[in-house]
Motif scaffolding. Structure first.
Motif, PDB file in Angstrom:
ATOM      1  N   VAL A 312       1.472  -1.200  -0.309  1.00 30.68           N
ATOM      2  CA  VAL A 312       0.049   0.235   0.102  1.00 30.68           C
ATOM      3  C   VAL A 312       1.114   1.576  -0.001  1.00 30.68           C
ATOM      4  CG1 VAL A 312      -1.648   1.321   1.495  1.00 30.68           C
ATOM      5  CG2 VAL A 312      -2.045  -1.256   0.910  1.00 30.68           C
ATOM      6  N   VAL A 313       0.914   2.164  -1.371  1.00 31.51           N
ATOM      7  CA  VAL A 313       1.439   3.088  -1.122  1.00 31.51           C
ATOM      8  C   VAL A 313       0.482   4.951  -0.466  1.00 31.51           C
ATOM      9  CG1 VAL A 313       3.010   5.016  -2.572  1.00 31.51           C
ATOM     10  CG2 VAL A 313       2.609   2.249  -2.766  1.00 31.51           C
ATOM     11  N   ALA A 333       6.371   0.417   8.015  1.00 28.23           N
ATOM     12  CA  ALA A 333       6.504   1.234   6.935  1.00 28.23           C
ATOM     13  C   ALA A 333       7.570   1.644   6.526  1.00 28.23           C
ATOM     14  CB  ALA A 333       6.067   1.900   7.610  1.00 28.23           C
ATOM     15  N   GLY A 334       7.412   1.928   5.025  1.00 27.44           N
ATOM     16  CA  GLY A 334       9.279   2.139   5.028  1.00 27.44           C
ATOM     17  C   GLY A 334       9.033   3.078   3.769  1.00 27.44           C
ATOM     18  N   LYS A 335      10.488   4.051   3.839  1.00 28.10           N
ATOM     19  CA  LYS A 335      10.996   5.189   2.949  1.00 28.10           C
ATOM     20  C   LYS A 335      10.943   4.459   1.616  1.00 28.10           C
ATOM     21  CE  LYS A 335      12.819   7.397   6.728  1.00 28.10           C
ATOM     22  NZ  LYS A 335      12.609   8.430   7.610  1.00 28.10           N
ATOM     23  N   HIS A 336      10.580   3.968   1.115  1.00 28.93           N
ATOM     24  CA  HIS A 336      11.030   2.838   0.177  1.00 28.93           C
ATOM     25  C   HIS A 336      12.041   4.073  -1.466  1.00 28.93           C
ATOM     26  CE1 HIS A 336      10.475  -0.812  -1.108  1.00 28.93           C
ATOM     27  NE2 HIS A 336      11.008  -0.516  -2.764  1.00 28.93           N
ATOM     28  N   PHE A 337      13.117   3.922  -1.574  1.00 34.67           N
ATOM     29  CA  PHE A 337      13.363   4.145  -2.287  1.00 34.67           C
ATOM     30  C   PHE A 337      14.015   5.892  -2.296  1.00 34.67           C
ATOM     31  CE2 PHE A 337      12.014   1.366  -6.252  1.00 34.67           C
ATOM     32  CZ  PHE A 337      12.893   0.769  -5.668  1.00 34.67           C
ATOM     33  N   GLN A 338      14.291   5.833  -0.487  1.00 33.55           N
ATOM     34  CA  GLN A 338      14.028   7.274  -0.766  1.00 33.55           C
ATOM     35  C   GLN A 338      15.661   7.966  -0.739  1.00 33.55           C
ATOM     36  OE1 GLN A 338      15.567   8.304   3.834  1.00 33.55           O
ATOM     37  NE2 GLN A 338      15.762   6.322   4.047  1.00 33.55           N
ATOM     38  N   HIS A 339      17.110   7.076  -0.822  1.00 36.10           N
ATOM     39  CA  HIS A 339      17.860   8.139  -1.333  1.00 36.10           C
ATOM     40  C   HIS A 339      17.610   7.886  -3.182  1.00 36.10           C
ATOM     41  CE1 HIS A 339      19.276   8.352   2.949  1.00 36.10           C
ATOM     42  NE2 HIS A 339      18.665   6.948   3.599  1.00 36.10           N
ATOM     43  N   ILE A 367       2.849   0.987   3.252  1.00 33.58           N
ATOM     44  CA  ILE A 367       2.536   0.200   4.449  1.00 33.58           C
ATOM     45  C   ILE A 367       2.944  -1.724   3.614  1.00 33.58           C
ATOM     46  CG2 ILE A 367       0.283   0.035   5.561  1.00 33.58           C
ATOM     47  CD1 ILE A 367       1.647   2.825   5.763  1.00 33.58           C
ATOM     48  N   PRO A 368       2.420  -2.143   4.707  1.00 34.40           N
ATOM     49  CA  PRO A 368       2.199  -3.825   5.204  1.00 34.40           C
ATOM     50  C   PRO A 368       1.471  -3.972   4.218  1.00 34.40           C
ATOM     51  CG  PRO A 368       3.649  -3.338   6.773  1.00 34.40           C
ATOM     52  CD  PRO A 368       2.956  -1.854   6.102  1.00 34.40           C
ATOM     53  N   CYS A 369       1.032  -4.633   3.088  1.00 37.22           N
ATOM     54  CA  CYS A 369      -0.389  -5.402   2.551  1.00 37.22           C
ATOM     55  C   CYS A 369       0.321  -7.293   2.552  1.00 37.22           C
ATOM     56  CB  CYS A 369      -0.940  -4.959   1.905  1.00 37.22           C
ATOM     57  SG  CYS A 369      -0.258  -4.572   0.019  1.00 37.22           S
ATOM     58  N   HIS A 370       1.021  -8.130   2.774  1.00 37.20           N
ATOM     59  CA  HIS A 370       1.281  -8.494   1.888  1.00 37.20           C
ATOM     60  C   HIS A 370       0.695 -10.223   2.456  1.00 37.20           C
ATOM     61  CE1 HIS A 370       4.025  -9.598   5.400  1.00 37.20           C
ATOM     62  NE2 HIS A 370       3.813  -8.481   5.864  1.00 37.20           N
ATOM     63  N   TYR A 371       1.001 -11.330   1.828  1.00 37.61           N
ATOM     64  CA  TYR A 371       0.392 -12.136   1.969  1.00 37.61           C
ATOM     65  C   TYR A 371       0.692 -13.135   3.561  1.00 37.61           C
ATOM     66  CZ  TYR A 371       4.218 -15.148   0.059  1.00 37.61           C
ATOM     67  OH  TYR A 371       5.250 -15.641  -0.084  1.00 37.61           O
TER      68      TYR A 371
END
Length: 396
Positions: A312-313, A333-339, A367-371
């Protein structure tokens, strides 16, 4: 000894089970050859190759186009640094194209820069398909690669991504879908290119027994580290500055190219019949969170509801505060590709070249949504997103 107050919901699914490890051991002992024929239904008419990593797949897809040295490759700057490393390894140069709020190529900027390109990479970021119809209309005969690292089982207008252009690359590395720990797929939809690729990949050195077994052991340990308890320990032991510094490092191109681990083929073959239900579960999890919070946050989702959801983005100017809040509450949660901007600058990106990207890169939160999530996980994420939104109503 660190006392872990609560477990952390993992950001992605890193599972590598005892069954996967056993498949590796028995496959090696009995010299089994993985069978990839089941993939033909997803990519009819294509030639399909397992590769050691997605970056290796991108390099060989570019080489298959028989481009001149220094060829100009269109790529969005919001991408993994490994993609940029693969472009350089193919003796090509990136041309950065701005993104839109769906984290895909900006149509107008692509149109401006297209005349100078020798090839194009189209990224389906977080499994959200790019606007393929528009890009096909613009690109014409230009060689195009689909970067599907986040997009296995994602669809565009009901068709699996990876079928629309000359080549496509998928990743099965850590935290990807499906979770088999390494490697990827290279899908070639152009026969002439396929002949070049097959001849070269077939000459790469294969993994021996020790390397295969070591791989399985590392993947199993890595899966344990990224369980709920393991993630919690990492959170309390490692500070945010350390984690940010680690994620800032460039992903280079491997110094020694090899054929993929056969263990990956074993795991894929066994999991394939379950992938559809896993994909549906991820999509349902994502829809639950998006439907509950799209009035509070700017949230991104697949246009095609039959496609997979990698994460989830959401986009928020208060991304960093929301990230810290959720992590403290036990949500990975993650700051994906923040750099991504600093990575791109090491490959020639200039300040102001892609203004939308420079704004958006500081707003993306996954945000996590994995199975692997259970219902109580979803309720927990839902509640904490609500709490943050209610406390910061006028500032999201």
């Amino acid at each position: 000894m660190v006392a872990v107050r609560q477990t952390m919901i993992p950001r992605f699914n890193y599972s590598y089970s005892l069954r996967d490890t056993w498949d590796c051991i028995t496959g090696q002992l009995f010299n089994k050859k993985p069978n990839a024929s089941y993939l033909n239904d997803l990519f009819p008419g294509a030639d399909i190759y397992f590769v050691d990593s997605a970056r290796v797949g991108i390099k060989y897809a570019l080489l298959a186009f028989d481009l001149k040295p220094g060829a100009q490759i269109g790529i969005q700057p919001y991408t993994c640094s490994s993609v940029l490393a693969a472009i350089a390894a193919a003796n090509c140069k990136p041309v950065f194209i701005d993104i839109n709020e769906q984290l895909s190529l900006d149509y107008d900027d692509l149109q401006r820069k297209l005349p100078g390109l020798d090839a194009l990479i189209v990224t389906h970021t977080f499994g959200i398909p790019a606007h393929i119809t528009q890009i096909k209309q613009l690109s014409g005969q230009l060689p195009v690669i689909e970067d599907c690292a986040h997009a296995f089982h994602s669809r565009y207008e009901g068709v699996h991504v990876g079928n629309f252009f000359d080549a496509a690359v998928f990743s099965f590395g850590n935290g990807k879908f499906p979770s088999v720990g390494s490697g990827g797929l290279l899908v070639i939809n152009r026969k002439k290119s396929s002949e070049r690729v097959g001849a070269v990949l077939g000459k790469l050195k294969s993994s021996g027994l020790i390397r295969e077994l070591t791989f399985a052991g590392r993947r199993f340990i890595n899966a344990l580290i990224h369980t709920r308890v393991g993630e919690s320990m990492l959170y309390y032991l490692l500070n945010e500055n350390f984690l940010s510094s680690k994620s800032q490092q460039l992903s280079g191109y491997p110094t020694h190219e090899r054929q993929p681990y056969r263990s990956v083929g074993y795991a894929m073959q066994r999991q394939f019949t379950e992938l559809k239900s896993m994909s549906i579960k991820q999509r349902e999890n994502a829809r639950y969170l998006i439907d509950g919070h799209n009035r509070h946050y700017k949230m991104l989702a697949n246009v095609d509801d039959t496609g997979n959801s990698f994460a989830v983005v959401l986009l928020s100017q208060r991304r960093n505060e929301l990230y810290s809040f959720l992590r403290k509450k036990g949500v990975g949660a993650g700051k994906h590709f923040q750099h991504a901007k600093s990575w791109a600058m090491q490959f020639g990106y200039q300040q102001g070249e892609c203004p939308n990207f420079e704004q958006i890169v500081g707003e993306v939160l996954t945000i996590p949504c994995h199975y692997g999530l259970i219902q109580s996980d979803l309720r927990k994420i839902d509640q904490h997103l609500t709490d943050f939104a209610q406390t910061n109503k006028s500032m999201l």
